[in-house]
Design a protein around this motif. Structure first.
Motif, PDB file in Angstrom:
ATOM      1  N   ALA A 317      19.538  83.961   0.631  1.00  0.00           N
ATOM      2  CA  ALA A 317      19.566  84.122  -0.828  1.00  0.00           C
ATOM      3  C   ALA A 317      18.166  84.421  -1.368  1.00  0.00           C
ATOM      4  O   ALA A 317      17.233  83.650  -1.172  1.00  0.00           O
ATOM      5  CB  ALA A 317      20.124  82.860  -1.478  1.00  0.00           C
ATOM      6  N   SER A 318      18.058  85.552  -2.048  1.00  0.00           N
ATOM      7  CA  SER A 318      16.802  85.909  -2.716  1.00  0.00           C
ATOM      8  C   SER A 318      17.001  86.092  -4.211  1.00  0.00           C
ATOM      9  O   SER A 318      16.048  86.346  -4.937  1.00  0.00           O
ATOM     10  CB  SER A 318      16.238  87.200  -2.111  1.00  0.00           C
ATOM     11  N   THR A 319      18.255  85.976  -4.670  1.00  0.00           N
ATOM     12  CA  THR A 319      18.566  86.095  -6.092  1.00  0.00           C
ATOM     13  C   THR A 319      19.454  84.931  -6.506  1.00  0.00           C
ATOM     14  O   THR A 319      20.116  84.301  -5.667  1.00  0.00           O
ATOM     15  CB  THR A 319      19.307  87.418  -6.393  1.00  0.00           C
ATOM     16  N   THR A 320      19.497  84.669  -7.809  1.00  0.00           N
ATOM     17  CA  THR A 320      20.312  83.574  -8.321  1.00  0.00           C
ATOM     18  C   THR A 320      21.805  83.764  -8.036  1.00  0.00           C
ATOM     19  O   THR A 320      22.475  82.815  -7.599  1.00  0.00           O
ATOM     20  CB  THR A 320      20.060  83.399  -9.826  1.00  0.00           C
ATOM     21  N   PRO A 321      22.393  84.973  -8.264  1.00  0.00           N
ATOM     22  CA  PRO A 321      23.834  85.130  -7.946  1.00  0.00           C
ATOM     23  C   PRO A 321      24.161  84.867  -6.482  1.00  0.00           C
ATOM     24  O   PRO A 321      25.187  84.257  -6.172  1.00  0.00           O
ATOM     25  CB  PRO A 321      24.116  86.594  -8.326  1.00  0.00           C
ATOM     26  N   LEU A 322      23.283  85.298  -5.557  1.00  0.00           N
ATOM     27  CA  LEU A 322      23.545  85.083  -4.142  1.00  0.00           C
ATOM     28  C   LEU A 322      23.454  83.598  -3.788  1.00  0.00           C
ATOM     29  O   LEU A 322      24.229  83.099  -2.966  1.00  0.00           O
ATOM     30  CB  LEU A 322      22.556  85.894  -3.296  1.00  0.00           C
ATOM     31  N   MET A 323      22.531  82.884  -4.444  1.00  0.00           N
ATOM     32  CA  MET A 323      22.404  81.444  -4.195  1.00  0.00           C
ATOM     33  C   MET A 323      23.678  80.715  -4.636  1.00  0.00           C
ATOM     34  O   MET A 323      24.192  79.850  -3.921  1.00  0.00           O
ATOM     35  CB  MET A 323      21.192  80.893  -4.952  1.00  0.00           C
ATOM     36  N   PHE A 324      24.201  81.075  -5.796  1.00  0.00           N
ATOM     37  CA  PHE A 324      25.434  80.443  -6.264  1.00  0.00           C
ATOM     38  C   PHE A 324      26.641  80.873  -5.423  1.00  0.00           C
ATOM     39  O   PHE A 324      27.609  80.117  -5.302  1.00  0.00           O
ATOM     40  CB  PHE A 324      25.664  80.751  -7.739  1.00  0.00           C
ATOM     41  N   THR A 325      26.593  82.072  -4.834  1.00  0.00           N
ATOM     42  CA  THR A 325      27.642  82.475  -3.894  1.00  0.00           C
ATOM     43  C   THR A 325      27.653  81.552  -2.682  1.00  0.00           C
ATOM     44  O   THR A 325      28.715  81.146  -2.192  1.00  0.00           O
ATOM     45  CB  THR A 325      27.423  83.929  -3.436  1.00  0.00           C
ATOM     46  N   GLY A 326      26.449  81.211  -2.199  1.00  0.00           N
ATOM     47  CA  GLY A 326      26.344  80.266  -1.094  1.00  0.00           C
ATOM     48  C   GLY A 326      26.943  78.915  -1.448  1.00  0.00           C
ATOM     49  O   GLY A 326      27.689  78.316  -0.646  1.00  0.00           O
ATOM     50  N   TYR A 327      26.656  78.432  -2.652  1.00  0.00           N
ATOM     51  CA  TYR A 327      27.255  77.170  -3.099  1.00  0.00           C
ATOM     52  C   TYR A 327      28.781  77.288  -3.158  1.00  0.00           C
ATOM     53  O   TYR A 327      29.509  76.345  -2.824  1.00  0.00           O
ATOM     54  CB  TYR A 327      26.716  76.791  -4.475  1.00  0.00           C
ATOM     55  N   GLY A 328      29.273  78.435  -3.609  1.00  0.00           N
ATOM     56  CA  GLY A 328      30.717  78.632  -3.697  1.00  0.00           C
ATOM     57  C   GLY A 328      31.401  78.607  -2.340  1.00  0.00           C
ATOM     58  O   GLY A 328      32.511  78.080  -2.207  1.00  0.00           O
ATOM     59  N   LEU A 329      30.742  79.154  -1.321  1.00  0.00           N
ATOM     60  CA  LEU A 329      31.323  79.180   0.015  1.00  0.00           C
ATOM     61  C   LEU A 329      31.386  77.796   0.653  1.00  0.00           C
ATOM     62  O   LEU A 329      32.083  77.603   1.648  1.00  0.00           O
ATOM     63  CB  LEU A 329      30.517  80.124   0.916  1.00  0.00           C
TER      64      LEU A 329
END
Length: 432
Positions: A317-329
Motif C-alpha cells: 500500500a502506497s496510497t490511502t485507498p489501497l491501505m483501506f483495501t487491505g483492511y477490507g480483505l
C-alpha cells in the motif's frame, strides 16, 4: 486497550521527535522543509524500539503472573482474577496519564507496564474471560461463544479508535487516558459486584504455590492421550504463529501510517484502526454463516486466507485507498483464533479450563515477546528496500498454521480403522 495502544505510539512519535530535533508534526503526517528523510527514518527506528521495550516490560512479567493466577482461578473463581487484572490495568493507565500530564521521562511508561504485568495484565483478563465462557457453555456452542467474546474486543476497539483519534485531535492525550482509567476501574467494580461466579463450588486455594505452574505443564505432558496430546501441541503452535503475526503487524500499523508515503494524521489513523477492528465483527458474522456448511477447521482456513490477502495488500500500500483495501480483505481474519481456542478447550477436562487458558495466555505473552522483537527489529532494517516487508513476511508465516490446521482436519475426517490394524489376521491366527 484500544484507546491506549495507538495513542501511546503517537505520543512517543511526538515526544521523541521533539526531543531529538526530528520534524515530527503534532497530529501526525510527514514533515516538510527541514524534516529530512534521514531524520524521519531515525525517529521511526526510535519509536519502534520504545514500543519493543514497553511490550517486553509488560509481557515478560505477565508471562509468570498469568500462569500463576490462571490455574488459581480454577479453584478460587474467575471473579478475583478479573478484579486483580482490571486494577492492574487501571494502575497502568494512571501512570501513563501522569507521564503525559506532567511531562515525566518516557522511561516511566515502563513502570506502568511492569505493574500491570504483575497483576496479570490484559492476558489474564482474556484468560479468565475465555475460561468463564467455557464454564458456562457446552462443547457444541463453545466456538461461537468464544467468537462473541472476540467480537466484543473488536467492537470496543473500533469505538475506541474512532473516539481516540478525534478526541486526541481536539483535547490532547490526557482526556482519552482518563477514560481508559475509568473503564478499567469500572471493569474491576463490575467483576467484584455484579458478575456471577462460574466456578462452583469454589475451593480455598493458596496463591503462591508451584502447583499452579505444575498444572499448566501437566497439560502438555504426553501421558496417555496420544493423538489428543499431539493435537494440543499442534494447535498451540498454530495459535502461536497466528497471534504472533497479528501482534507484530498491529504494532507497526500506526507507525507505517504516520510516515511516508501515507503520511496519515490522527483522524485517518483513527479510521484505519476502526477498519482494522471491524474485522472482529465481520468475522463473527462470517463464522456464523460458514459454520452452517463447513467444519470449524475449514472456517479457520478461510480466515487464514483472508489474513494472507489483507497483509499482502497492506505490504504494497502506497496510497490511502489501497491501505483501506487491505483492511477490507481482512474481513474474515479473526475467525482463526476463536476456532483454535475452542478446539483447545475441548481437548482438556472441564476442571482444567483455567489452567488451559492460562497456558494460552502464556503463549500469547510469548507471542508478544517474539512479535515485538522480530517485527519491531525487522521494520527499521527493511526501510531501505521495502517498508511493507514485515507485513509480507507475516503473510508467508501464516502458511504454516494453514498447513497444520488443514492436516489435522484431514486426519480427523478419515474413518478410524486403526483398531483393525492391531488385530491378528487369519494367517497369524493359524500360525499361533
Amino acid at each position: 486497550m484500544g484507546l491506549q495502544g495507538p495513542l501511546c505510539t503517537q505520543y512517543l512519535w511526538e515526544r521523541l521527535g521533539a526531543g531529538n530535533g526530528s520534524a515530527a508534526r503534532q497530529g501526525g503526517g510527514c514533515a516538510n522543509g527541514s524534516g529530512s528523510a534521514k531524520q524521519e527514518e531515525e525517529l521511526e527506528t526510535l519509536v519502534a524500539h520504545w514500543n519493543l521495550y514497553l511490550n517486553l516490560a509488560g509481557f515478560l512479567v505477565g508471562l509468570f503472573s498469568v500462569t500463576l493466577l490462571g490455574p488459581w482461578s480454577d479453584s478460587a473463581g474467575r471473579r478475583p482474577a478479573l478484579v486483580l487484572a482490571s486494577l492492574g490495568m487501571a494502575l497502568q493507565a494512571a501512570i501513563f496519564l501522569a507521564v503525559m500530564s506532567l511531562r515525566l521521562p518516557v522511561a516511566w511508561l515502563l513502570l506502568g507496564r511492569i505493574l500491570s504485568g504483575l497483576s496479570g495484565d490484559y492476558n489474564l483478563i482474556l484468560a479468565a474471560s475465555f475460561a468463564y465462557a467455557a464454564d458456562v457453555s457446552d462443547r457444541r456452542g463453545r466456538t461461537f461463544r468464544v467468537a462473541i467474546l472476540e467480537a466484543c474486543l473488536g467492537l470496543a476497539g473500533m469505538g475506541a479508535s474512532l473516539l481516540g483519534g478525534q478526541w486526541r485531535h481536539a483535547q490532547g492525550y490526557a482526556a482519552p487516558f482518563w477514560l481508559a482509567l475509568s473503564a478499567s476501574l469500572a471493569a474491576a467494580l463490575y467483576a467484584a459486584v455484579c458478575l456471577r461466579e462460574s466456578v462452583a463450588p469454589r475451593r480455598p486455594a493458596r496463591l503462591l504455590t508451584l502447583r499452579h505452574y505444575a498444572s499448566v505443564l501437566h497439560l502438555y505432558a504426553p501421558g496417555a492421550r496420544g493423538w489428543e496430546w499431539r493435537k494440543l501441541l499442534l494447535y498451540s503452535l498454530a495459535f502461536f504463529l497466528v497471534v504472533s503475526v497479528h501482534f507484530g503487524a498491529s504494532d507497526l500499523l500506526v507507525l507505517y501510517e504516520l510516515s511516508t508515503p501515507l503520511c496519515w494524521g490522527s483522524q485517518l489513523i483513527g479510521y484505519g484502526s476502526a477498519a482494522h477492528y471491524l474485522a472482529y465483527l465481520s468475522s463473527l458474522l462470517g463464522l456464523r454463516l460458514l459454520q452452517t456448511c463447513l467444519e470449524d477447521g475449514w472456517v479457520a482456513e478461510a480466515g487464514l486466507l483472508s489474513n494472507v490477502l489483507g497483509l499482502g495488500t497492506i505490504a504494497l500500500a502506497s496510497t490511502t485507498p489501497l491501505m483501506f483495501t487491505g483492511y477490507g480483505l481482512l474481513f474474515l481474519s479473526m475467525t482463526v483464533t476463536p476456532v483454535i481456542r475452542s478446539k483447545l478447550s475441548r481437548l482438556v477436562d472441564e476442571k482444567e479450563q483455567g489452567a488451559l487458558f492460562a497456558a494460552v495466555a502464556c503463549v500469547e505473552g510469548l507471542c508478544s515477546l517474539v512479535a515485538t522483537g522480530v517485527f519491531n527489529s525487522l521494520y527499521p532494517a527493511s526501510l531501505s528496500f521495502m517498508k511493507g516487508f514485515p507485513f509480507l513476511f507475516g503473510a508467508v508465516i501464516l502458511l504454516v498454521p494453514a498447513a497444520i490446521i488443514g492436516w489435522i482436519e484431514i486426519q480427523d475426517s478419515k474413518p478410524d480403522y486403526s483398531h483393525f490394524a492391531d488385530m491378528p489376521g487369519p494367517l497369524q491366527e493359524a500360525e499361533q
